[in-house]
Design a protein around this motif. Structure first.
Motif, PDB file in Angstrom:
ATOM      1  N   ARG A 139      51.347  -2.198 100.115  1.00  0.00           N
ATOM      2  CA  ARG A 139      50.102  -1.410 100.163  1.00  0.00           C
ATOM      3  C   ARG A 139      48.925  -2.319 100.504  1.00  0.00           C
ATOM      4  NH1 ARG A 139      47.795   3.364  98.326  1.00  0.00           N
ATOM      5  NH2 ARG A 139      45.564   3.144  97.988  1.00  0.00           N
ATOM      6  N   ASN A 182      50.660   8.637  96.971  1.00  0.00           N
ATOM      7  CA  ASN A 182      50.360   7.217  96.766  1.00  0.00           C
ATOM      8  C   ASN A 182      51.151   6.366  97.759  1.00  0.00           C
ATOM      9  OD1 ASN A 182      48.787   7.765  94.389  1.00  0.00           O
ATOM     10  ND2 ASN A 182      50.724   8.152  93.348  1.00  0.00           N
ATOM     11  N   LYS A 194      42.894   8.287 100.486  1.00  0.00           N
ATOM     12  CA  LYS A 194      41.972   7.930  99.400  1.00  0.00           C
ATOM     13  C   LYS A 194      41.530   9.165  98.613  1.00  0.00           C
ATOM     14  CE  LYS A 194      39.240   4.585 100.172  1.00  0.00           C
ATOM     15  NZ  LYS A 194      38.200   3.685 100.652  1.00  0.00           N
ATOM     16  N   PRO A 251      44.996  11.949  95.428  1.00  0.00           N
ATOM     17  CA  PRO A 251      45.681  11.122  94.426  1.00  0.00           C
ATOM     18  C   PRO A 251      47.162  11.483  94.241  1.00  0.00           C
ATOM     19  CG  PRO A 251      44.184  12.665  93.367  1.00  0.00           C
ATOM     20  CD  PRO A 251      43.959  12.791  94.844  1.00  0.00           C
ATOM     21  N   GLN A 252      47.600  12.637  94.750  1.00  0.00           N
ATOM     22  CA  GLN A 252      48.996  13.039  94.594  1.00  0.00           C
ATOM     23  C   GLN A 252      49.924  12.322  95.588  1.00  0.00           C
ATOM     24  OE1 GLN A 252      46.457  15.127  95.075  1.00  0.00           O
ATOM     25  NE2 GLN A 252      46.412  16.654  93.463  1.00  0.00           N
ATOM     26  N   CYS A 282      55.342   6.990 101.005  1.00  0.00           N
ATOM     27  CA  CYS A 282      54.427   7.373  99.935  1.00  0.00           C
ATOM     28  C   CYS A 282      55.185   8.086  98.821  1.00  0.00           C
ATOM     29  CB  CYS A 282      53.343   8.312 100.463  1.00  0.00           C
ATOM     30  SG  CYS A 282      52.325   7.612 101.755  1.00  0.00           S
ATOM     31  N   GLN A 283      54.720   7.877  97.606  1.00  0.00           N
ATOM     32  CA  GLN A 283      55.231   8.634  96.472  1.00  0.00           C
ATOM     33  C   GLN A 283      54.494   9.965  96.478  1.00  0.00           C
ATOM     34  OE1 GLN A 283      54.370   6.881  92.711  1.00  0.00           O
ATOM     35  NE2 GLN A 283      55.304   8.545  91.544  1.00  0.00           N
TER      36      GLN A 283
END
Length: 186
Positions: free
Chosen positions: A115, A102, A96, A99-100, A26-27
């Motif tokens: 994804r 991804n 979900k 949002p921080q 995840c970013q």
């Protein structure tokens, strides 16, 4: 020359990857500490663990492992979500609302997924349900075959019983197994 701390971190990453059926990349964009603690708590409830890993530590480990196809995902600040079980549905549900963090991609049961692939995987029924459906489908055919094979003898028995009943009703006292006079038994 590599220092001992970096070697220890690499060894820890190797052990984490080896013990995981699901490895999600995840970013990570900065978020308040209390939100991060809450996210970690909810992830742990589903046996998913969040690990911050420096790219210079994980890239050499990935290059030497079955996860080398995940290397292009490590270009910014990343976190790993790992689990000894395939918990894609729970992971997506939790991410979900964050949002921080991804999701970029994952490796689930030795399969590299984008994804979209993870989202598709999460919609699949659990393995136990699929196995039960397969066993049910496979046991249906022998059951139907057995039923078909038993139908002929059951029908023959019913016909013979009806024939014996009619012979008794007409008053014929011969044994039903004797052929009538003048006919052969064959």
């Amino acid at each position: 020359q590599e220092d001992g701390h970096a070697r220890a971190l690499r060894r820890r990453v190797e052990e984490t990857l080896r013990a995981s059926r699901m490895v999600a990349v995840c970013q990570y964009n900065s978020m308040p500490d209390e939100d991060l603690v809450t996210l970690r708590h909810y992830l742990r409830k589903h046996n998913i663990h969040l690990h911050f890993v420096l790219n210079e530590i994980i890239r050499p480990v990935l290059a030497q492992s079955k996860y080398r196809n995940l290397l292009p995902l490590f270009v910014c600040r990343n976190v790993l979500l790992v689990s000894p079980e395939a918990r894609a549905r729970e992971m997506l549900r939790l991410l979900k609302g964050v949002p921080q963090v991804n999701l970029l991609g994952a490796c689930i049961d030795d399969t590299i997924l984008s994804r979209q692939g993870v989202e598709n995987f999460a919609q699949l029924p659990p393995l136990e349900v699929s196995q039960g459906q397969m066993v049910g489908a496979l046991s249906l055919l022998p059951s139907q075959t057995s039923s078909l094979l038993q139908r002929g003898p059951a029908y023959l028995t019913a016909l013979l019983d009806e024939h014996i009943r009619r012979l008794r009703d007409t008053g014929d006292t011969r044994e039903p197994t004797e052929p009538p006079p003048g006919q052969s038994a064959g």
